[in-house]
Design a protein around this motif. Structure first.
Motif, PDB file in Angstrom:
ATOM      1  N   ARG A  15       0.832  -1.213   0.000  1.00 59.53           N
ATOM      2  CA  ARG A  15       0.000   0.000   0.000  1.00 59.53           C
ATOM      3  C   ARG A  15       0.864   1.259   0.000  1.00 59.53           C
ATOM      4  NH1 ARG A  15      -3.544  -3.385   2.648  1.00 59.53           N
ATOM      5  NH2 ARG A  15      -5.418  -3.669   1.415  1.00 59.53           N
ATOM      6  N   GLU A  16       1.952   1.224   0.742  1.00 53.39           N
ATOM      7  CA  GLU A  16       2.871   2.374   0.741  1.00 53.39           C
ATOM      8  C   GLU A  16       3.466   2.578  -0.659  1.00 53.39           C
ATOM      9  OE1 GLU A  16       5.839   2.144   3.820  1.00 53.39           O
ATOM     10  OE2 GLU A  16       4.330   1.649   5.326  1.00 53.39           O
ATOM     11  N   MET A  21       3.470   5.286  -6.115  1.00 56.01           N
ATOM     12  CA  MET A  21       3.249   5.158  -7.555  1.00 56.01           C
ATOM     13  C   MET A  21       2.146   6.103  -8.026  1.00 56.01           C
ATOM     14  SD  MET A  21       3.781   1.079  -8.127  1.00 56.01           S
ATOM     15  CE  MET A  21       4.151   1.159  -9.897  1.00 56.01           C
ATOM     16  N   ASN A  22       1.051   6.155  -7.304  1.00 58.05           N
ATOM     17  CA  ASN A  22      -0.045   7.053  -7.694  1.00 58.05           C
ATOM     18  C   ASN A  22       0.375   8.516  -7.628  1.00 58.05           C
ATOM     19  OD1 ASN A  22      -2.457   5.579  -8.499  1.00 58.05           O
ATOM     20  ND2 ASN A  22      -2.328   4.657  -6.472  1.00 58.05           N
ATOM     21  N   VAL A  37      10.265   9.018 -12.109  1.00 58.00           N
ATOM     22  CA  VAL A  37      10.251   7.706 -12.758  1.00 58.00           C
ATOM     23  C   VAL A  37      11.108   6.713 -11.975  1.00 58.00           C
ATOM     24  CG1 VAL A  37      10.860   6.428 -14.856  1.00 58.00           C
ATOM     25  CG2 VAL A  37       9.681   8.613 -15.034  1.00 58.00           C
ATOM     26  N   ASP A  38      12.216   7.177 -11.409  1.00 53.72           N
ATOM     27  CA  ASP A  38      13.042   6.287 -10.591  1.00 53.72           C
ATOM     28  C   ASP A  38      12.262   5.781  -9.381  1.00 53.72           C
ATOM     29  OD1 ASP A  38      15.311   6.306 -12.204  1.00 53.72           O
ATOM     30  OD2 ASP A  38      16.156   8.055 -11.187  1.00 53.72           O
ATOM     31  N   ALA A  39      11.497   6.659  -8.739  1.00 57.38           N
ATOM     32  CA  ALA A  39      10.677   6.256  -7.587  1.00 57.38           C
ATOM     33  C   ALA A  39       9.596   5.273  -8.021  1.00 57.38           C
ATOM     34  CB  ALA A  39      10.056   7.482  -6.921  1.00 57.38           C
ATOM     35  N   LEU A  88      -0.149   2.997 -17.604  1.00 49.24           N
ATOM     36  CA  LEU A  88       0.485   2.985 -16.288  1.00 49.24           C
ATOM     37  C   LEU A  88      -0.545   3.061 -15.162  1.00 49.24           C
ATOM     38  CD1 LEU A  88       3.560   5.292 -16.993  1.00 49.24           C
ATOM     39  CD2 LEU A  88       3.601   2.820 -16.567  1.00 49.24           C
ATOM     40  N   TYR A  89      -1.537   3.935 -15.316  1.00 48.32           N
ATOM     41  CA  TYR A  89      -2.600   4.010 -14.307  1.00 48.32           C
ATOM     42  C   TYR A  89      -3.352   2.680 -14.196  1.00 48.32           C
ATOM     43  CZ  TYR A  89      -2.398   9.022 -13.247  1.00 48.32           C
ATOM     44  OH  TYR A  89      -2.016  10.274 -12.801  1.00 48.32           O
ATOM     45  N   GLU A  90      -3.646   2.059 -15.332  1.00 53.91           N
ATOM     46  CA  GLU A  90      -4.342   0.773 -15.314  1.00 53.91           C
ATOM     47  C   GLU A  90      -3.493  -0.293 -14.628  1.00 53.91           C
ATOM     48  OE1 GLU A  90      -5.366   0.031 -19.409  1.00 53.91           O
ATOM     49  OE2 GLU A  90      -7.111   1.360 -19.319  1.00 53.91           O
TER      50      GLU A  90
END
Length: 114
Positions: A15-16, A21-22, A37-39, A88-90
């Protein structure tokens, strides 16, 4: 080895990583800022590793696919556009759904939908 005692830790850490990512996807979409992008890559990589250790193959498959795309973004062999952002969102949404399924069913046999 009984991995069930590690399931809650897996869920919390996933979850973290999904929050990261979100947040970074939103920043990438709104600002075109590719520094995150690295994160994004590290979060996908961490989820893949944890999922592999736990035997959640469907989570491994989705996180690995995201990791491959993000690696291409890091190497600048792929550009950011609306279609890529949707993908990416999907992918992140699919990971969230699979993590919820782990929480609700406590199973290692997850199916990747459609």
């Amino acid at each position: 080895m009984d991995l069930s005692k590690y399931r809650q830790l897996f869920l919390d850490e996933c979850r973290e990583h999904l929050q990261v990512m979100n947040r970074e996807l939103l920043r990438l979409e709104q600002e075109g800022e590719t520094g995150g992008v690295d994160a994004l890559f590290r979060a996908a990589h961490s989820i893949k590793g944890m999922s592999g250790s736990m035997g959640y193959d469907a989570v491994v498959a989705v996180s690995h696919a995201l990791e491959d795309i993000l690696d291409r973004l890091r190497k600048k062999t792929l550009g950011v556009g609306p279609g890529l952002m949707t993908l990416l969102y999907e992918g992140v949404d699919s990971l969230g759904t699979l993590v919820t399924e782990v929480e609700e069913k406590g199973t290692t046999h997850l199916e990747i939908a459609g």
